[in-house]
Enzyme design. Structure first.
Site, PDB file in Angstrom:
ATOM      1  N   HIS A  70     -56.075   3.445  53.862  1.00 18.36           N
ATOM      2  CA  HIS A  70     -55.209   4.568  54.173  1.00 18.36           C
ATOM      3  C   HIS A  70     -53.979   4.333  53.636  1.00 18.36           C
ATOM      4  O   HIS A  70     -53.207   5.662  54.214  1.00 18.36           O
ATOM      5  CB  HIS A  70     -55.158   4.339  55.547  1.00 18.36           C
ATOM      6  CG  HIS A  70     -55.976   5.083  56.281  1.00 18.36           C
ATOM      7  ND1 HIS A  70     -57.366   5.463  56.140  1.00 18.36           N
ATOM      8  CD2 HIS A  70     -56.984   3.857  57.562  1.00 18.36           C
ATOM      9  CE1 HIS A  70     -58.342   5.488  57.085  1.00 18.36           C
ATOM     10  NE2 HIS A  70     -58.439   4.265  57.680  1.00 18.36           N
ATOM     11  N   ASP A  91     -66.181   2.546  54.853  1.00 20.16           N
ATOM     12  CA  ASP A  91     -66.344   2.549  56.108  1.00 20.16           C
ATOM     13  C   ASP A  91     -66.164   3.832  56.872  1.00 20.16           C
ATOM     14  O   ASP A  91     -66.342   4.700  55.627  1.00 20.16           O
ATOM     15  CB  ASP A  91     -64.123   2.857  55.714  1.00 20.16           C
ATOM     16  CG  ASP A  91     -63.541   1.783  57.069  1.00 20.16           C
ATOM     17  OD1 ASP A  91     -62.693   0.627  57.041  1.00 20.16           O
ATOM     18  OD2 ASP A  91     -63.067   2.549  57.354  1.00 20.16           O
ATOM     19  N   HIS A 136     -63.668   5.571  58.347  1.00 18.15           N
ATOM     20  CA  HIS A 136     -62.692   6.286  57.799  1.00 18.15           C
ATOM     21  C   HIS A 136     -62.298   6.310  56.537  1.00 18.15           C
ATOM     22  O   HIS A 136     -63.005   5.822  56.012  1.00 18.15           O
ATOM     23  CB  HIS A 136     -61.495   5.841  58.495  1.00 18.15           C
ATOM     24  CG  HIS A 136     -61.433   5.489  60.182  1.00 18.15           C
ATOM     25  ND1 HIS A 136     -61.487   3.958  60.500  1.00 18.15           N
ATOM     26  CD2 HIS A 136     -61.596   6.505  61.084  1.00 18.15           C
ATOM     27  CE1 HIS A 136     -61.872   4.342  61.354  1.00 18.15           C
ATOM     28  NE2 HIS A 136     -61.694   5.469  61.791  1.00 18.15           N
ATOM     29  N   ASP A 175     -66.610  -0.452  60.263  1.00 19.68           N
ATOM     30  CA  ASP A 175     -66.919   0.666  61.727  1.00 19.68           C
ATOM     31  C   ASP A 175     -67.703   1.628  61.774  1.00 19.68           C
ATOM     32  O   ASP A 175     -67.821   2.774  62.598  1.00 19.68           O
ATOM     33  CB  ASP A 175     -65.540   1.011  61.862  1.00 19.68           C
ATOM     34  CG  ASP A 175     -64.795   1.415  60.030  1.00 19.68           C
ATOM     35  OD1 ASP A 175     -65.091   1.715  59.635  1.00 19.68           O
ATOM     36  OD2 ASP A 175     -63.397   1.369  60.447  1.00 19.68           O
TER      37      ASP A 175
HETATM   38 ZN   LIG Z   1     -62.148   2.428  58.975  1.00 17.51          ZN
END
Ligand SMILES: [Zn+2]
Ligand SMILES: [Zn+2]
Lengths: 439, 554
Positions: free
Chosen positions: A110, A149, A151, A238
């Site tokens: 991120h 991931d 996200h 995740d």
């Molecule tokens: Zn993540």
């Protein structure tokens, strides 16, 4: 035994946390360490463990523009985790290992080009730091990064948004239902790099079948066509059915099979916060799969509770894959049109929120669409909040192989901004000479 | 008086240590058919003229376990495993195992109970087998699964002996515990016969002093206790040598010690005056085990190493073609060079000179060539030492602090023992730029090491304050944790208590305790700290009862 072993850089950072009860805390990889140790994975002749090196601040500044600087924004743990990714890459480049996994924390996907603080638990982007290290010291050119991931890998996307030599593919839970709320199909790269950013938002509840459908019918064909020198997997975990921060339904077997098919040269751990029920099994599965060993017995005790594949999700995913593949096939044509439409410069104005540091940033990017090179860009950034109050900077980025005009204009732009005033810091990130200049 | 006997590959040595001096020593040829003959011959020889009633302890370092494994004098073992989910180790263990369902997870929760019908089935298939090894993944965090299978075996198979994986080591590493448990059961009967023979022979001679056996970790155990864990007595030769060096030279701080024998040099690195341990355990017959041992590296250089020219370069070892020419061997050796260089004297000096002259194909000056041979041999050891230091620096660590403040080992001295030490240790030291010493008595260092080695034992305690239980793997205990507030200091104190209990069961007294490892993690669920996971391993510190020097009048 296979000719070359698989390399594992394991670094659980047992003395580092964002805060004592934060998901990024000492305990995160404890049960993974327990499982790896108990299995005896580190004793297998086909697996070689490496100690991470400490990355240099300059390695991070090859990628990031820190405000006021990177050094004051990070801890040693970030340099060990970035160094762990570099260690994995070095082992691969020396030919010691067939492929490698940097199972390290803290994560990085991120973290964007400009850094004011931490967002989504990330401060510096460890994959990007590794990729730019490989380009600088090992002559690696074309790179594909597959972010698995849950996200959206918005940081990695931001860093490579203008780079046609880096194919960034992220599949993740739909941004309408999950942090960071981005990663939609229309985020596809700036005009000259259009199509080399690929976002695949998946519906909550996506299972192994759904993920593998995307992999088999879209990701693997794209990788084949792009023909990168190296494939990197941002191996977040995740998407697991037990993850507390997301709502997907992938299992350890699903992740292991993905690792087997993707054949990434280097995998780097990202998120994954089901520290007891998922991580021990998912990591064991990925390690065995990447090492070319049998992973069929790596099954979570409670796998029965993983949601089942539904016809509705299947239909959604089939449609998504079909549309995205059509766009992928037309990417050169679309890029050409976008360049013609934009003219000489392409601009992007954004607000970026640093949730981990509670900082709000306003950013204006101005990219030259140069026919001779990747084009220089300028970034004007202002941030407020967190512990450090108001911060601002004006920076120019000179690409790796700039044309003379871009090099000159980049410098002139920063000098002109400085004369005009209004920012605290004036910075030139010179990627050709691997140098960060502060005016 | 402490009696130490070391049964080596070539010689069996015995020494009597009394009042920090070597009172007597004896050397006989090792009898390979039956080690007992040589052992007893050495014993009788060293005891001549001494009052055996003054013996306080007899300690043995033997190759009995190593040989049993290498020569296949092992029993058929019924190997029962409960691997649960994870890597398939079926093909990675010494024999075909029987895989049972039932498993424990990483928090010590019994997810699936072992199936009694499966155990019944295995017992039918294994009829006639009477030694077993039972191991379950994560059994060190909950021994109930292993114990349930053990109870059923006791009823159905009437075993002579069962080794449980969780009691051979309290440390995580299922694969290593399986291999340890297997070998423990495989050599159990063979070692038992040896123990019986030793007891009888000593009784015949009127020796009433307690008998101890040396282990790979450099500690000793009473013979009775060692009979339960014979696998620990594997590779005791190198451990005896390291202990011998501790007694004879007591290296301080960071050091390198060398045991330079006929064909190999065993290298150990020392830190804070103590030898470093192997990170995870000894490798037996190619199988990694959890048997704690010193971290030793063997390099193929010794007194008998074959010396020749290869493509214009003087090459030493690693092969041996026979003894030195000075004692009638076929080819020039390192020992011949040592004789010519004047650092040692044995055999026929003229034959040693002839060996070096035979090597001087380009008309080199003979003595100069001998020095060149020794330098070349020492250089190989120096390189091996440097590789070990690098390997130590490259050992993974899991804390940021340990990466940022990592320190490279810098040995300040070289200590050599063994037949060729006086010739090579000073040159190795020179190559490393440090000082050298070859203690007097270096020729019997192993027997001295056995004689004065202290007993050792370890205990691993793991407490899970959220689940409110703790385990002590080596004792097969899983108990409720009554204290509401339980911290690392409490865990260490409790572990010391269990160590004392284990020591008293084994019949040894505790001198000094040290922490092998200790860690403490907060458990957070839903942003709340709900408990701690604390793991610590305490051991009786390995060491020697006394420093030892040669008696003045020897
Ligand atoms: Zn993540
Ligand atoms: Zn340009």
């Amino acid at each position: 035994m296979e000719a070359k072993p698989f390399g594992l850089v394991f670094f659980p950072a047992f003395d580092w946390s964002i805060s004592p009860t934060h998901p990024e805390r000492e305990e995160r990889l404890l049960y993974t360490r327990d499982q790896i140790s108990e299995e005896g994975l580190l004793d297998i002749p086909g697996i070689r463990e490496y100690k991470p090196r400490l990355a240099k601040v300059a390695d991070a500044e090859r990628v990031h523009i820190g405000v006021p600087d990177i050094k004051s924004l990070i801890t040693d743990a970030h340099l060990v985790s970035a160094g762990g990714a570099i260690t994995a890459a070095e082992a691969l480049m020396r030919g010691e290992v067939e492929r490698a996994f940097a199972l390290v924390r803290p994560p990085g996907h991120h973290a964007m080009r400009v850094v004011h603080g931490a967002r989504g638990f990330c401060t510096i982007n460890i994959e990007a730091i590794m990729v730019e290290y490989l380009r600088r010291f090992h002559g690696v050119g074309r790179v594909a990064i597959v972010d698995t991931d849950v996200h959206h890998g918005d940081g990695t996307q931001d860093i490579y948004y203008h780079d046609p030599d880096t194919l960034f593919i992220s599949f993740h839970q739909d941004g309408r239902t999950l942090y960071p709320g981005s990663g939609f199909t229309d985020e596809a790269g700036s005009p000259q790099a259009l199509g080399t950013t690929v976002n695949l938002p998946l519906p909550p509840g996506t299972t192994d079948e759904g993920m593998h459908y995307v992999l088999d019918n879209l990701v693997l064909p794209m990788l084949d066509e792009f023909a990168p020198d190296i494939i990197i997997n941002s191996a977040g975990q995740d998407n697991h059915y037990s993850d507390p921060l997301a709502s997907m339904a992938v299992t350890a077997q699903g992740y292991a099979r993905l690792a087997e098919k993707l054949k990434a040269d280097i995998a780097v751990l990202e998120g994954g916060y089901s520290i007891e029920d998922a991580l021990p099994y998912v990591n064991t599965g990925i390690i065995l799969a990447m090492a070319g060993l049998d992973y069929s017995r790596v099954v979570e005790p409670d796998v029965e509770r993983a949601p089942r594949h539904t016809a509705k999700t299947a239909a959604y995913i089939e449609k998504l894959v079909l549309e995205q593949y059509a766009l992928w096939c037309k990417r050169q044509e679309l890029s050409h049109k976008a360049v013609l439409k934009s003219g000489d410069y392409w601009q992007r104005q954004r607000s970026i929120y640093y949730d981990s540091s509670d900082i709000g940033e306003r950013q204006l990017e101005n990219l030259r669409l140069c026919p001779e090179c990747q084009g220089f860009m300028t970034v004007a950034t202002e941030a407020e909040g967190g512990d450090s109050g108001y911060k601002s900077a004006f920076a120019a980025v000179i690409p790796r192989q700039p044309c003379g005009a871009c090099r000159r204009q980049a410098k002139d732009a920063v000098l002109a901004a400085k004369r005009k005033g209004g920012f605290q810091h004036y910075i030139i990130q010179d990627k050709e000479n691997d140098f960060m200049e502060r005016l | 008086m402490l009696l130490g006997i070391d049964v080596g590959g070539t010689f069996t040595d015995a020494v009597i240590v009394s009042g920090a001096k070597i009172l007597a020593q004896a050397k006989v040829v090792t009898t390979h058919g039956n080690l007992m003959y040589g052992l007893l011959a050495a014993l009788d020889k060293v005891l001549v003229g001494l009052d055996i009633r003054r013996l306080d302890r007899v300690a043995l370092s033997t190759t009995i376990v190593t040989n049993a494994v290498v020569e296949g004098k092992t029993d058929r073992v019924g190997l029962l495993l409960m691997p649960g989910p994870g890597m398939d180790i079926t093909k990675l263990v010494p024999i075909e195992p029987y895989i049972l369902s039932g498993y424990i997870d990483h928090r010590g929760r019994e997810v699936v109970k072992p199936s009694s019908s499966e155990v019944e089935d295995v017992c039918r298939q294994l009829s006639g087998t009477d030694v077993f090894a039972v191991a379950g993944k994560f059994a060190v965090r909950n021994p109930r699964g292993e114990q349930a299978v053990g109870e059923q075996l006791a009823r159905l198979a009437v075993p002579a002996y069962v080794t449980f994986g969780s009691t051979v080591s309290g440390t995580l590493n299922f694969w290593r515990r399986v291999n340890s448990a297997y070998y423990n059961s495989a050599v159990w009967r063979h070692f038992g016969r040896f123990a019986f023979a030793v007891r009888q022979a000593l009784a015949d001679r009127g020796v009433v002093a307690p008998v101890y056996v040396l282990k790979a970790d450099g500690g000793t155990l009473p013979l009775e206790a060692a009979e339960d864990y014979p696998v620990e007595a594997v590779f005791t030769g190198p451990a005896a040598s390291v202990l011998g060096i501790m007694a004879l030279a007591a290296p301080e701080g960071e050091a390198v010690t060398l045991d330079i024998g006929g064909t190999t040099t065993d290298i150990a690195l020392w830190k804070d005056g103590l030898p470093l341990f192997a990170e995870r355990g000894a490798v037996i017959n190619g199988y990694p085990t959890s048997v704690r041992s010193f971290w030793l590296n063997s390099v193929g250089i010794g007194g008998d190493s074959f010396v020749r020219w290869e493509e214009g370069l003087l090459v030493v070892g690693p092969m041996r073609k026979g003894p030195p020419m000075a004692v009638g061997g076929p080819v020039p050796t390192v020992a011949d060079a040592m004789i010519v260089a004047g650092v040692t004297a044995f055999g026929d000096r003229d034959k040693a000179w002839a060996a070096m002259r035979q090597l001087a194909v380009n008309g080199e000056e003979t003595k100069g060539l001998a020095c060149q041979v020794l330098t070349a041999a020492a250089e190989k050891i120096v390189q091996a030492v440097k590789r070990m230091i690098e390997a130590r620096a490259a050992e993974p660590v899991y804390r940021v602090e340990d990466i940022v403040y990592s320190k490279i080992l810098e040995p300040k001295s070289v200590v050599g023992v063994g037949g060729a030490a006086c010739g090579l240790a000073p040159l190795v030291a020179k190559g490393l730029g440090v000082s050298a010493s070859v203690p007097e008595g270096a020729m019997v260092a192993n027997a001295v090491g056995a004689a004065v080695a202290k007993p050792t034992l370890a205990i691993t305690l793991r407490a899970d304050t959220e689940r409110r239980y703790f385990t002590v793997a080596e004792l097969g205990l899983q108990n409720e944790l009554k204290e509401r507030r339980f911290l690392l200091a409490d865990a260490l104190e409790a572990a010391n208590g269990y160590l004392a209990r284990r020591a008293s069961i084994a019949g040894i007294s505790i001198d000094e305790v040290e922490t092998v490892y200790a860690e403490e993690f907060n458990l957070v669920r839903g942003f709340q700290t709900v408990g701690k996971i604390i793991t610590c391993q305490q051991q009786i510190k390995p060491g020697v009862f006394t420093r030892v020097s040669m008696r003045e009048d020897i």
